[in-house]
Design a protein around this motif. Structure first.
Motif, mmCIF file in Angstrom:
data_model
loop_
_atom_site.group_PDB
_atom_site.id
_atom_site.type_symbol
_atom_site.label_atom_id
_atom_site.label_comp_id
_atom_site.label_asym_id
_atom_site.label_seq_id
_atom_site.Cartn_x
_atom_site.Cartn_y
_atom_site.Cartn_z
ATOM 1 N N PHE A 186 -46.017 -22.997 7.948
ATOM 2 C CA PHE A 186 -46.993 -24.398 7.866
ATOM 3 C C PHE A 186 -47.842 -24.360 9.228
ATOM 4 O O PHE A 186 -48.564 -25.206 9.370
ATOM 5 C CB PHE A 186 -46.156 -25.697 7.814
ATOM 6 N N ILE A 187 -47.627 -23.309 10.147
ATOM 7 C CA ILE A 187 -48.303 -23.603 11.611
ATOM 8 C C ILE A 187 -49.794 -23.537 11.064
ATOM 9 O O ILE A 187 -50.678 -23.995 12.145
ATOM 10 C CB ILE A 187 -47.738 -22.595 12.472
ATOM 11 N N LYS A 188 -50.299 -22.664 10.284
ATOM 12 C CA LYS A 188 -51.570 -22.622 10.139
ATOM 13 C C LYS A 188 -52.375 -23.889 9.712
ATOM 14 O O LYS A 188 -53.614 -24.015 10.302
ATOM 15 C CB LYS A 188 -51.908 -21.687 9.016
ATOM 16 N N ARG A 189 -51.716 -24.834 9.084
ATOM 17 C CA ARG A 189 -52.275 -26.136 8.820
ATOM 18 C C ARG A 189 -52.539 -26.785 10.188
ATOM 19 O O ARG A 189 -53.516 -27.305 10.365
ATOM 20 C CB ARG A 189 -51.295 -26.745 7.945
ATOM 21 N N ASP A 190 -51.327 -26.665 10.896
ATOM 22 C CA ASP A 190 -51.467 -27.234 12.132
ATOM 23 C C ASP A 190 -52.531 -27.136 13.030
ATOM 24 O O ASP A 190 -53.137 -27.755 13.500
ATOM 25 C CB ASP A 190 -50.132 -27.051 12.987
ATOM 26 N N MET A 191 -52.944 -25.695 13.065
ATOM 27 C CA MET A 191 -53.767 -24.856 13.992
ATOM 28 C C MET A 191 -55.185 -25.524 13.480
ATOM 29 O O MET A 191 -56.021 -25.732 14.211
ATOM 30 C CB MET A 191 -53.783 -23.653 13.776
ATOM 31 N N LYS A 192 -55.459 -25.591 12.088
ATOM 32 C CA LYS A 192 -56.604 -25.835 11.517
ATOM 33 C C LYS A 192 -57.009 -27.245 11.830
ATOM 34 O O LYS A 192 -58.232 -27.735 12.108
ATOM 35 C CB LYS A 192 -56.662 -25.642 10.110
ATOM 36 N N LEU A 227 -55.888 -29.296 14.225
ATOM 37 C CA LEU A 227 -55.891 -29.267 15.623
ATOM 38 C C LEU A 227 -57.302 -28.725 16.087
ATOM 39 O O LEU A 227 -58.038 -29.269 16.920
ATOM 40 C CB LEU A 227 -55.181 -28.498 16.627
ATOM 41 N N GLU A 228 -57.880 -27.817 15.453
ATOM 42 C CA GLU A 228 -59.270 -27.378 15.683
ATOM 43 C C GLU A 228 -60.290 -28.213 15.431
ATOM 44 O O GLU A 228 -61.126 -28.715 16.227
ATOM 45 C CB GLU A 228 -59.657 -26.011 15.145
ATOM 46 N N ASN A 229 -60.023 -29.152 14.166
ATOM 47 C CA ASN A 229 -60.889 -29.951 13.886
ATOM 48 C C ASN A 229 -60.970 -31.349 14.730
ATOM 49 O O ASN A 229 -61.942 -31.996 14.977
ATOM 50 C CB ASN A 229 -60.624 -30.589 12.287
ATOM 51 N N PHE A 230 -59.693 -31.559 15.196
ATOM 52 C CA PHE A 230 -59.524 -32.718 16.079
ATOM 53 C C PHE A 230 -60.361 -32.385 17.152
ATOM 54 O O PHE A 230 -60.970 -33.404 17.852
ATOM 55 C CB PHE A 230 -58.002 -33.119 16.262
ATOM 56 N N THR A 231 -59.945 -31.376 17.860
ATOM 57 C CA THR A 231 -60.495 -31.019 19.225
ATOM 58 C C THR A 231 -62.021 -30.808 19.258
ATOM 59 O O THR A 231 -62.992 -31.207 20.378
ATOM 60 C CB THR A 231 -59.870 -29.720 19.968
ATOM 61 N N LEU A 266 -61.064 -36.800 10.499
ATOM 62 C CA LEU A 266 -60.143 -36.608 9.651
ATOM 63 C C LEU A 266 -59.688 -37.390 8.693
ATOM 64 O O LEU A 266 -59.952 -38.529 8.912
ATOM 65 C CB LEU A 266 -58.519 -35.972 10.502
ATOM 66 N N SER A 267 -58.794 -37.356 7.633
ATOM 67 C CA SER A 267 -58.369 -38.300 6.753
ATOM 68 C C SER A 267 -57.218 -38.917 7.495
ATOM 69 O O SER A 267 -56.555 -38.471 8.481
ATOM 70 C CB SER A 267 -57.670 -37.657 5.568
ATOM 71 N N GLU A 268 -56.756 -40.203 6.786
ATOM 72 C CA GLU A 268 -55.609 -41.090 7.376
ATOM 73 C C GLU A 268 -54.435 -40.172 7.540
ATOM 74 O O GLU A 268 -53.602 -40.209 8.519
ATOM 75 C CB GLU A 268 -55.646 -42.132 6.825
ATOM 76 N N ASP A 269 -54.238 -39.294 6.311
ATOM 77 C CA ASP A 269 -52.863 -38.697 6.065
ATOM 78 C C ASP A 269 -53.097 -37.382 7.151
ATOM 79 O O ASP A 269 -51.873 -37.044 7.598
ATOM 80 C CB ASP A 269 -52.773 -38.006 4.822
ATOM 81 N N GLU A 270 -54.136 -36.870 7.412
ATOM 82 C CA GLU A 270 -54.272 -35.932 8.372
ATOM 83 C C GLU A 270 -53.758 -36.417 9.915
ATOM 84 O O GLU A 270 -52.948 -35.615 10.709
ATOM 85 C CB GLU A 270 -55.667 -35.073 8.310
ATOM 86 N N LYS A 309 -46.404 -34.690 14.243
ATOM 87 C CA LYS A 309 -45.939 -33.688 14.841
ATOM 88 C C LYS A 309 -45.984 -33.659 16.326
ATOM 89 O O LYS A 309 -45.453 -32.709 17.001
ATOM 90 C CB LYS A 309 -46.815 -32.604 14.550
ATOM 91 N N GLY A 310 -46.431 -34.842 16.840
ATOM 92 C CA GLY A 310 -46.584 -34.956 18.383
ATOM 93 C C GLY A 310 -47.628 -34.292 19.008
ATOM 94 O O GLY A 310 -47.853 -34.269 20.361
ATOM 95 N N TYR A 311 -48.699 -34.012 18.218
ATOM 96 C CA TYR A 311 -49.983 -33.399 18.837
ATOM 97 C C TYR A 311 -50.892 -34.535 19.338
ATOM 98 O O TYR A 311 -51.695 -34.364 20.329
ATOM 99 C CB TYR A 311 -50.514 -32.558 17.826
ATOM 100 N N ILE A 312 -51.035 -35.650 18.612
ATOM 101 C CA ILE A 312 -52.017 -36.768 18.988
ATOM 102 C C ILE A 312 -51.017 -38.143 18.954
ATOM 103 O O ILE A 312 -50.002 -38.026 18.419
ATOM 104 C CB ILE A 312 -53.150 -36.742 17.999
#
Length: 551
Positions: free
Chosen positions: A410-416, A418-422, A427-431, A438-441
């Motif tokens: 599932f890390i690829k989803r996290d990375m994708k 995070l790319e979009n966020f930075t 993003l969607s509400e679920d994203e 996950k503690g990223y934002i």
């Protein structure tokens, strides 16, 4: 009752001789039918007659002479079986079914027969899979050779050969006194199990060792290659069970096989008090001279306004929990003669890694911070073309923050995301909720902001790593001496076939080395340079992202 006295005019000696003469031929046939040679039959018949003579020469006569004679005969034969059951010489597999069909044999003979059958069944377990199946089909289910050939899809001649070869092996096995070693009654247990590299669908390294049996199998072939039967003998476990575990470990690359013998193919550390004391001394010294130096240099860098690093609320203590460990882990590896690909194992579950485990027999053999290391995981990193995510989980971060069994999936989803966020993409509400969980934002006003450290360009990364190199250069001579002292001891206790893998691991001493990074944190907390994180910060602690810009 056969032993009631009755009147007779014969002397006791004459009476005994008459009874023996009357039953001599029957006694001999009795013995011959139940032993493997004429010599054994004669010895047993002689022993039976001697006991009859001794019993009757005392003057006692019997109402039922035959009953008395056969009772003596069966006792002598039972003693014979007991003696032979210790070595099981000459047992004929074709007669096993006769042994279990007791007929008129005595209880004593039945016990010995059961012991013999049990021993034979134990020996069957030492045969190959194919021969075990042939024996089972032929003797236990009553299949004919032609039927077995059809079931196994082999020629009848092959079945006959397997039957003959199996009988020879069983005969040899029954003659062998199988001994077990200490592992049978004093098994070891892995205390720490981990991996360096990427996991596959099997998840963490501990999942490869499905129980105490697989761990002890590995331990008994750490230093010497053994066959499945030799492993079984050492563990005191049926080869049937050992075989399946060995095949599983071999399939996943935890063992190597050559000429029918197996060896461990992962790093298995046997900690002792000498090694632990040496490790404590070396790591403590290295940490005390290098880490405070680096801490002060990094503080100077982040105090400058031109450094392009984002960190929440400008909390420099939270920042240090990430950049100090990142800097230590990513420099100082001067000796890289052995690459990861030279020693890593590509496993059928998609993983590519080096597995390691440790055994600690005594409490006083444990290195310093041993229990703390059980809660340590990392460094871990994953990269896309645009971003790198780097993190360490520890006792100071949120418990169970990373599910290592599913991390690679599932890390690829996290990375994708995070790319979009930075990049400022919506993003969607679920994203958003997923990244926050996950503690990223984290929530900030009406929107979200990063809750991890972000090195926003290559210049920031370069300046951190230069600070690390400069700090190491100051103490290079001492650090080199400490490394060499520890390497020499560890390699002297590493099996020859694992030395290259161990040498690769030792290249990372005082760098991407979980033990050293743990010592570093302990040193800074003890000195008061580093402060404990807040409860809110634990979710994002020691986690940073790097922008992969091209210079």
């Amino acid at each position: 009752m056969e032993q009631k006295e009755k009147q007779t005019t014969e002397s006791p000696r004459t009476y005994a001789e008459r009874i023996i003469a009357a039953y001599m031929k029957q006694i001999y046939r009795f013995a011959l039918n139940r032993t493997e040679s004429m010599q054994d039959a004669e010895d047993i018949a002689q022993e039976i007659c001697l006991k009859i003579f001794k019993a009757l020469s005392s003057g006692r006569e019997l109402y039922s002479e035959g009953s008395f004679v056969w009772k003596i005969a069966r006792k002598v034969l039972a003693n014979y079986y007991r003696g032979r059951s210790r070595s099981y010489i000459g047992i004929n597999i074709d007669e096993v079914s006769d042994l279990t069909a007791y007929g008129d044999i005595s209880p004593e003979e039945a016990v010995i027969a059961n012991e013999t059958v049990a021993r034979l069944q134990d020996e069957i377990a030492y045969l190959s899979k194919t021969q075990r199946r042939v024996i089972a089909l032929y003797y236990y289910t009553g299949k004919k050779v032609s039927e077995i050939a059809t079931i196994l899809n082999v020629p009848e001649g092959t079945v006959k050969w397997h039957l003959s070869d199996a009988k020879n092996k069983l005969l040899k096995g029954m003659e062998t006194v199988r001994t077990t070693k200490e592992l049978k009654f004093n098994p070891i247990k892995f205390d720490l199990i981990g991996m360096s590299g990427s996991s596959g669908t099997m998840g963490v390294a501990g999942n490869f060792f499905r129980g105490i049996l697989s761990q002890n199998i590995a331990y008994c072939i750490l230093r010497e290659a053994k066959t499945i039967n030799e492993i079984s003998g050492e563990l005191g476990v049926s080869p049937v069970y050992v075989e399946s575990e060995v095949e599983f470990l071999d399939e996943y690359g935890l063992l190597t096989k050559k000429n029918g013998k197996y060896l461990v193919n992962f790093l298995l550390d046997e900690s002792d008090s000498v090694c632990s004391a040496l490790m404590d001394e070396i790591y403590e010294t290295a940490s005390e001279i290098l880490v405070p130096e680096l801490f002060d240099r990094l503080n100077q860098i982040i105090s400058k306004e031109d450094i392009n690093i984002y960190y929440p609320e400008n909390d420099s203590n939270f920042l240090m929990w990430s950049i100090l460990l990142y800097t230590l882990a990513n420099n100082g590896e001067e000796d890289t003669a052995i690459s990861f690909n030279d020693v890593a194992v590509i496993r059928p579950d998609g993983g590519c890694n080096i597995v390691y485990a440790s055994i600690v027999e005594e409490v006083d053999s444990k290195p310093k911070y041993y229990e703390n290391l059980k809660k340590w995981c990392g460094p871990m990193w994953n990269a896309t073309e645009k971003l790198t995510l780097w993190q360490i989980d520890s006792e100071w971060s949120e418990e169970n923050r990373t599910d290592l069994d599913t991390y690679q999936r599932f890390i690829k989803r996290d990375m994708k995301l995070l790319e979009n966020f930075t990049e400022g993409n919506r993003l969607s509400e679920d994203e958003y909720a997923f990244l926050a969980q996950k503690g990223y934002i984290r929530k900030s006003g009406s929107g979200f902001e990063l809750s991890v450290v972000w090195l926003k360009d290559n210049d920031a990364k370069r300046r951190l790593l230069e600070a690390g190199n400069d700090a190491r250069e100051v103490h290079k001579e001492v650090l080199t001496q400490l490394k060499e002292k520890y390497r020499k001891y560890v390699l002297s206790n590493t099996p020859a076939h694992l030395k290259k893998m161990q040498q690769f691991s030792l290249q990372h001493m005082f760098a991407a080395d979980g033990w050293f990074l743990l010592f570093a944190v302990k040193t800074l907390l003890r000195d008061g340079r580093l402060k404990l994180p807040t409860q809110q910060q634990k979710k994002s602690l020691s986690m940073l992202i790097l922008t992969n810009t091209v210079i």
